[in-house]
Structure formats: C-alpha cells, structure tokens
Motif scaffolding. Sequence first.
Motif, PDB file in Angstrom:
ATOM      1  N   GLU A  64     -41.712  -7.957  64.488  1.00  0.00           N
ATOM      2  CA  GLU A  64     -41.932  -9.273  63.875  1.00  0.00           C
ATOM      3  C   GLU A  64     -43.107 -10.005  64.515  1.00  0.00           C
ATOM      4  O   GLU A  64     -43.772 -10.813  63.891  1.00  0.00           O
ATOM      5  N   ARG A  85     -35.803 -11.298  65.663  1.00  0.00           N
ATOM      6  CA  ARG A  85     -36.743 -11.369  64.541  1.00  0.00           C
ATOM      7  C   ARG A  85     -37.359 -12.764  64.457  1.00  0.00           C
ATOM      8  O   ARG A  85     -38.571 -12.915  64.283  1.00  0.00           O
ATOM      9  N   LYS A  91     -40.903  -8.881  55.331  1.00  0.00           N
ATOM     10  CA  LYS A  91     -40.063  -8.183  54.349  1.00  0.00           C
ATOM     11  C   LYS A  91     -39.855  -6.748  54.834  1.00  0.00           C
ATOM     12  O   LYS A  91     -40.655  -6.233  55.626  1.00  0.00           O
ATOM     13  N   LYS A  92     -38.844  -6.126  54.321  1.00  0.00           N
ATOM     14  CA  LYS A  92     -38.513  -4.764  54.758  1.00  0.00           C
ATOM     15  C   LYS A  92     -39.736  -3.830  54.672  1.00  0.00           C
ATOM     16  O   LYS A  92     -39.994  -3.032  55.576  1.00  0.00           O
ATOM     17  N   GLU A  93     -40.501  -3.964  53.589  1.00  0.00           N
ATOM     18  CA  GLU A  93     -41.651  -3.069  53.386  1.00  0.00           C
ATOM     19  C   GLU A  93     -42.728  -3.288  54.452  1.00  0.00           C
ATOM     20  O   GLU A  93     -43.585  -2.433  54.660  1.00  0.00           O
ATOM     21  N   TRP A 108     -42.140  -3.853  57.669  1.00  0.00           N
ATOM     22  CA  TRP A 108     -41.749  -3.444  59.019  1.00  0.00           C
ATOM     23  C   TRP A 108     -42.499  -2.209  59.479  1.00  0.00           C
ATOM     24  O   TRP A 108     -42.636  -1.237  58.738  1.00  0.00           O
ATOM     25  N   GLY A 114     -35.853   0.009  61.519  1.00  0.00           N
ATOM     26  CA  GLY A 114     -35.253   0.908  60.525  1.00  0.00           C
ATOM     27  C   GLY A 114     -35.952   2.247  60.400  1.00  0.00           C
ATOM     28  O   GLY A 114     -35.587   3.071  59.558  1.00  0.00           O
ATOM     29  N   LYS A 115     -36.993   2.479  61.218  1.00  0.00           N
ATOM     30  CA  LYS A 115     -37.775   3.721  61.096  1.00  0.00           C
ATOM     31  C   LYS A 115     -37.207   4.829  61.988  1.00  0.00           C
ATOM     32  O   LYS A 115     -36.287   4.614  62.758  1.00  0.00           O
ATOM     33  N   PHE A 146     -26.693  -2.958  58.522  1.00  0.00           N
ATOM     34  CA  PHE A 146     -28.042  -2.411  58.586  1.00  0.00           C
ATOM     35  C   PHE A 146     -28.223  -1.615  59.875  1.00  0.00           C
ATOM     36  O   PHE A 146     -27.999  -2.127  60.973  1.00  0.00           O
ATOM     37  N   ASP A 200     -28.199  -1.423  54.548  1.00  0.00           N
ATOM     38  CA  ASP A 200     -29.005  -2.334  53.744  1.00  0.00           C
ATOM     39  C   ASP A 200     -29.431  -3.465  54.665  1.00  0.00           C
ATOM     40  O   ASP A 200     -28.608  -4.021  55.394  1.00  0.00           O
ATOM     41  N   GLU A 201     -30.713  -3.806  54.634  1.00  0.00           N
ATOM     42  CA  GLU A 201     -31.193  -4.801  55.589  1.00  0.00           C
ATOM     43  C   GLU A 201     -30.568  -6.169  55.370  1.00  0.00           C
ATOM     44  O   GLU A 201     -30.656  -7.039  56.225  1.00  0.00           O
ATOM     45  N   LYS A 202     -29.933  -6.359  54.229  1.00  0.00           N
ATOM     46  CA  LYS A 202     -29.298  -7.649  53.974  1.00  0.00           C
ATOM     47  C   LYS A 202     -27.900  -7.755  54.587  1.00  0.00           C
ATOM     48  O   LYS A 202     -27.321  -8.825  54.645  1.00  0.00           O
TER      49      LYS A 202
END
Lengths: 155, 879
Positions: free
Chosen positions: B82, B139, B207-209, B211, B215-216, B773, B835-837
């Motif tokens: 972030e 974050r 946004k997730k895209e 990052w 999550g990787k 998540f 899910d990131e949410k």
Amino acid sequence: MPVFQLNVNGRLHTVDVDGNMPLLWVLRDILGLKGTKFGCGVAQCGACTVHLDGHAARSCSVDVGVACLSRIKTIEGLSYDGNLHPCQKAWIDGGVPQCGFCQPGQIMTAAALLAEKPHPTDEEIDDAMRGNICRCGTYPRIRKAIHDAAGDPTS
Amino acid sequence: MSAIVKVTRRDFLRYAGVGSGALVLGCYITPSGALAENIFHKPLKLNNFVAMEPDGTIVITTHRPEMGQGIRSSLALVLADELGADWSRVRLRQADADGPRFAIGNPNDHGKPSYLIPEDVSQFADSSRSMALYFLPMRLLGAATRLVLTRSAAKLMRVDPEECEANQHKVVHKPTGKSLKYDLKLLLAASSVGVPQMPEITAALKKKEQWDYIGKDRARMPSADAQDMVTGKAVYGADQEVHHPGMLTAVIARCPVANGTVKSFDATAALAVPGVKYVTKVIPPDFPIPAGGVGAGFVPHAGVAVIAENTWAAMQGRRALKDKIEWDLSSPAAAANAKYDSDTFRHDLEKSTSEAGNPLRHTGDVDKVFDGVPTPVKASYYVPHLAQAPMEPPVAIALYENGSWEIWSSTQGPELTQRYVGVYMLEPNPAKWLAWQVADPAEQNNESERRAQKEFNEQLGTLLGMTQAQLVELAKDLKKKVREKIKVHMTLLGGGFGRKSKPDYAVEAAFLARQYPGVPIRVQWTREDDIKFSYFNAVSHQYLKAAVGDDGLPTALLHRSAFTSFFATIFPADGIGAVARDAFHNGGKYPYGSGIELAQGLEDNPFKVEHLRIENCPAESHIRVGWMRSVANIYHAFALCSFADEMAIAAKKDSKDYLLELLGKKDRGILDLGAESLTNFDNNGFPSFEAAGTPPVIAPYPVDVRRLRAVINEVATKSGWNERRGNLPKGHGLGIAAHRSFLSYMAVVIEVELNKDNELTINEMYGAIDCGFAVNPDRVHAQLEGGMLYGLSYALLGEITVKKGEVVQNNFDDYPVLRIHQVPKKIRTYIVNSDEKVPPTGVGEPPTPVVAPALANAIFAAGGPRINEIPFHRKVVVL
C-alpha cells in the motif's frame, strides 16, 4: 582442563574445556557458532546435526574429546565461497522454513545424504531424515526440497 | 479477550501515528531543526510502523512475534504494497514490547469508546489473529503514507497530485512521465502538504488489481528470514548476544509437583562443578506468594537455579543437585497435587460427565425425547494432557541494573512478559497485580460484561480500601511504572504453539537477575524441562448421546464436556482471583471452564437438531494447565466430529453426506447462538475491520454454516470422495471431519490403510480452509500442511501422564512426536472462497483439531476399531 584442537569449517580452534563437554556446547558457548541448535540433548531430534568427516552426527551427543579427531563442518561452513549449498537454495525456493529452528540440522542431514546418494528416493529420504524432528510440520516441503536439490523431478 | 483491556477512547489516526493534528510524517519533522539533527544519522520515523533511511530505504517495524507463521514478512509486505514501496528496498526491524504504541483505536467510534486492537493484545501472537487484526490497519497506514509522499512529490514537481501515482518507490506524474523517487527530499516537503483524512485514506486504498504483493505467490511474497534461517544466522532466544559482557547461563531444578516450594538444598556438589558460579533459589524469600501458590498465574514453579559460565556446566551442576533438594509439599494445594494420578483422574472425569453439568445451550426437551428412544447412540471420548514441545525449548535472558530490568525473550507475548515481570518484580501486594484489569464498566461491550467489570472493581476496591477513582489512578501508575522499568526485546521463536504465550521463564530470569545486578542471566530450559513443566493442554472427557429419527438424523443431542480449565492456573483459586476469574472472559466458577474454552467447539455446535443440550461438567485441576495450538477445539472437535461419524454409521449413511445433512438445509446460514452469554469467540477475541468499508466498521464473525458446507464440499471433491467410496480396496478407508475455529472453516479428508497386523499407513490427506481473504497464500498453505501434521502428531502419539503429581514423560523418546516417515505421501491443501472483501481470519490453528477425528473415522472405515481416545497408537500400530 585439557586443551583440544578442533578443525571447524576448515579453521583450527583451540579450546580448553572438560573433555566430556558435548561438541554442541563447545560450538555454541565457546566458539560462538550458534547456527547449530539445542533441541533435546539426547540425539533424538537432530537440531544439533553437524558433519564429522562428512557424516551427519548429533553434536549434543559427541564429546569434544572425540569430535576433535574429525573434521567438523557446521551450518556456518556449508555454503562455500558465498554460494549457497544446493539444499539451502532449494529450502529457500521451496518455502520450507516456518520457524526455521530445526532447519540447520535438517539441511546438514540432507546435505550428508546427497553427498552419499545424489538421487535419493522418497524412502531413502525418510530413512535418512527420520532423526530430524520438525514441529512446524515442514516435512512435505523438506522431501520436495531434497529432490529439487538433487535435480530430480517431483510430482 | 478485549474486555479486560479496554482503557480509554483512542482515535485511530492519532494512535496509528498518522495524524490528527500531528503531521502525518511524524513529530520529528519540526520547523525547529529537529530534522537536521536526525537526517544524516538515523532513519527518520514516519509513523509507529514506518521509517525512512537517508538513502530512501524503508524500514518497517514488525511488531508481532515471529514463530513460524511468517507474520513478520506478511504484514510488512501488506504495508509495503500500500505504501508503494519496492520490497528490495525494505528492511525489517523487530519492535520491543510496546503494546500502547501498536494498539489501534476504532476509526468509526461514534461516541462509544472502543478499541479495535487493545494495547494488551496488540503484540500477543495468540489465537491465530495477527493477520485478522492488522491486515486493514497496515493497509491504511501504507496508503496514508503513500498519499503524503505523492502530494509531496507533486508539490516538488509542481504538478497536480491527482495526476500522480506512487508505485515501486517512486511517484510518477502520469501525463508527463516525470518522476521522483522515494527519499528524504519528499519528506522535507511533506510537512506542508497537509494531513490526509480518514475518508481520503480509505479512498486511496489500492484496488485488488493494483496490488504488487498482497495475495500473490511466494515469488512475490518472499520470506525476509528464510536465508538467515537456512544459513544458521537467524537469532533465536539462546543465540541472542547482549550489549553487556559476562552473561551467565542458568539451568533450574524445579519442584516436580505444582505449587510445591523449596524446603532446603545442599549446593556443595553443584558448586564443585567447574564453571558453576552460583546456586540459588529462583523465587526470593521476600516475594509475596499469591493465593494460588507458586505456579499460579505466571509465577514460575519453585526451583533451585544453577548459574554457570556455560550451558554445559549449568546442566552438570543441576545433575549434581539431584537428591540434594528437599521439596515442601505441605501447603493444601501442593499436598492435593502430590496425589494427582492421571489414570485415576480419567475415571473422575468420566464420572463428572455421567451427571448433568452447567447448561450452556438448551433448546427443546432432550430428556423427554430420550425417554421414548430405547437405543440412543452414545459415545465417550478422552484426550490426555498434551505438551506443545516447540523445537526451541523456552529461553529468556534478563539483566537487572539500577532498579530496571532488560529482558530478551523468545516469546509469543512481549507485552504480557513486560506486564508479569513488571507486576511481580515491582508490586509487593499481589492484590494490586490485578489492578491492571481495572477498567471503566461503561466501556464494556454488553450488560453482563459491564456488570462483571463493576463487581470486580468494587471487590478490588473493598479489598484494597480504595475508592473507584483511586483504583483507576493505581492502575495507571502501575502500568506506567511497569512500562518504564521493564524493557522487553523479542527474538525469533523456534516455534511457540501456545507454550511461549506464558512468560514464566522470563519471570525466572528476572528473579535471578535481581539477585546478581549487572550480570545478564540466561535461563535455558532443557527438553526435559519443557516436557515436564509445560502449561499442559487440558485433559478432557466428553460424553455424547443422540436420539436418531426415522431419517437417520438426530432428533435430540446431548453433549457434556469436562476439562481442566486453564483458568484454574491463570487465576488463583480464591479471593479476588476468583472474582477476576468470574468477571473476565465469562470465566465462571472453579472448577468449570471459561468462555474462551466453551466457545471453542462446544457451545458453537453447528448441527441442526431440534432438541439440543450442551453442558460443561466440573473438572478440578492439579497440574499447571495452559493451551496448545487450537486449545479446547482439540477435544471438542475430536468428540463432535467423531460422533457425527458414529451417528452416520448408526444411520447407515455415507459419512460425508450425513455430515452435510447434519448442517441442515442447504440454505441454512448464520447460526443463531441466542443468549449473549455465548461468546462465539468473535465478539471478544477478534475485533477487526471489515475490509474495504468506507468508513471501516467492526466486522461481525457469525457462525456461517454455508461456509462450513463449502469446505466440506471442496475437500470431498478434491479427494474424489464420491467416486472412491465403496470402491476402496479391503483394509482401506476414507474419513472426514469439519470444524470452525478461530473464525475460519476447515475440513479434512484422510485415506488410510490398515493391514492384517493392524499396522496403520496414512496415504493421503486433503485439507480445505475458508479463512476469509488469504493475504499470503503460500504461508496459508504452509500453515495448513504444518497445522494438520501437528494434529496428526498428537492424534497418533501425544500423551502426558502424571503419577503422584509428577509428569512421567521426559524427552522425545517417551513423548514422541511425528517424524518424516509417518507423514502421508500425498498431502494437498486448498483455500476456499478467498475474496479480498472477506476479512482474513485464523490460519495457524484451525487446521489442527480436525485431523484426529478424520483419522479415527478413516480407521473405522478401513475396518479398524472405533478409536475414541488419544493417542491412537494404543489401538493401532504406528510404525
């Protein structure tokens, strides 16, 4: 107290200790080589594994008076000339370590295995590695990392 | 767990060091020139978690203990992502104990004072909650800092900050391609760009895209410690060097019976060992023994320490002390403990569950249904005491000088270590130790907590002869004094598993250090010490009974649980301790369980049963009890998930299909736990943000049966359950179990083979988790593998027994743990619904408790015995 001359990682050290002191404590407390770990003190867990003349040995159960007869290699001396040993590299690439505490011992045992059997089977790995305990449960990744270090495919 | 630690209202921004009047980039940048003094010498602090070195290197403070879960790297990666930092230019710095600094207030605090992350748990690596607690705070901190750096750069480039984007250590002006890299230049300009407000910060979250790391896979989320670990450079408790010369090592001979003391000892032989310097009692004569005796709370066991120039000499000295210590077992507690025999006690527990206990949940009329059923399904389950046995035995170093202590410890609870070392060393009145838990009743979550806190405050006030105002002042002074006088550094942990949540070994070091001012003293536990003087997981007996209807499903279910609560150890047995026990965590009355334990797989039973009664039966404690990875879930999941299978067998149904049927109709969702006294483990233990909320709100974590269903379906599909059932070779069997714990949902399928000699081979193991998540998927998979194998280890082999109050086992030869040849050849792990949410929840513990029941069910399916007690090696041959 008697004086012993130890060849550790290719360097000579002179130590003045009780001849019954296990090699583990000479390495850790006298020579300050703390990569070799204390896990059980009775050769049950393998955290203290080093090489004596290339063979894996539990340093908690080898008296310094005996160890001084062999060339000693510890985890600090495993990588050569700044290059990681194939096991160390495979361990990192495979994401093996969790807490990491047992891993120097695991790697020393694995390195001795590969020196003797360059392409071990799963069974040979289990036989060689069963003296090394990992409480985090990294065993499946250890198996895979040894095959990777050997350059062998895994499923 | 937050009920005891609420203090005063805090503002998220100020608390997190992100603003509220102060500059975002910290108080070090002032017009008076403080910057100039700092700039070329040390990293510049941007907030409590981030600093920048003169060359632009970002230094991230990692505040949670690292014990193998990978949290040091994972949380830092979240922050770095972030922040728009280049991970190769990030350095980690391990924090000391500093609970208030890392506590997080509630950003959405509408008049109701509350913490999201209280100061007493902000660093406590326990309950699988590091990521659950800190994912969104990290974050937000990163995004806020990125926002400031972006605005600073825009100002220097004289462009519109809205047209700029920060990533990989630089700020780029998109229209022109001009850029400025992250360095001190940006900080110089930062003081004039203003403080971002909370809505701006939440809007700036990536946004997730976008990052880079979160999550990787492992390549993008590498461990910062792996290389040191495999080269022997990583520093654990015993490896720690200290700034002060002359460190000595202590090895302690402890009283084998809990609550016993030292009557006398003869140190002559020990002192004759070369290298031994001192032999002394651990607990000094002036220490005020609390009501529960030594060994209660986190007061260590009584013992005699041999202090020597090196570890070997100390160990030899202790050997020389053998039979030279006379223990005093005359106190009522010690005398009763000295009669403790775990075999006899097993019958006591069984008897306890043969009678009605404290009702926890009660719907319908169970007795009436049972009256009309001639052959109910009945079963009992037994789990013995277990020791955590982390690979690194406990170690702590203490140095005492000028009335202050400096501690280095391999600990899961740095702030807990600080607190208990502090109150024991600094406060001579044990009743005042409890003042730490004084809080304003109005700040509690619900009516019963408010009532309990009020009663505790009043009783403590009466005991100490103090008004409520004086009590509050006392608590404040105590905390201030402790935080000033006790400094705690944490090393890497060579495993924890709950053992190192307890600071007793640091207290030992602190006691010894006080006797030898200016000498750093390292207390080194041996493996024998670790096995014999653990805070053992509870011994437990479970009794279940069900009436099964025509459709095979239960119409009535009774579950009685008896276990030795860890509250018996943590809170002294009588006086104000009993009041505290009752007041906090729904602790109830001795010898019953605490709300923490009851919420772990007992009162949160997810099965759909019309007539249901769940009871907690009494169990006295005669040994130090604590907790081990997944705690009360160990015995509750073993019983309930085994019993589900026993009911399926009785109903002649497929175990997996039946398990799903037990959960009710497919659309059955949130479980109604009804009464507020049911803690559900969430309302107290896991305050957290709901991800991506604007503004963030506290997320509830209800028991969602759909999520449990989903992990069962996943693991059944991946293991090929439907295709393989009924088609397995003779002697093979499949077993399944599913359980929610630490707010995550976990299911496991195991395939075993039992040969004619009753020898067990575990061929395959499949695990699926819904942990919200999955922030660092590789570490989630690692925890799944390791957590399941930890469960397999105690299921097959785990057992601590006690004779005459003394633990029988010694080391890995008589307390065996899983070795590599016993590991299934095939292990597969799956993450469901990441899910990131959905807020992240526990990962370290949930994989553990499902293994024993799945294995027992698999062994039965393979034609073996129904195993209803741990360890399984009593019933099948484990090679």
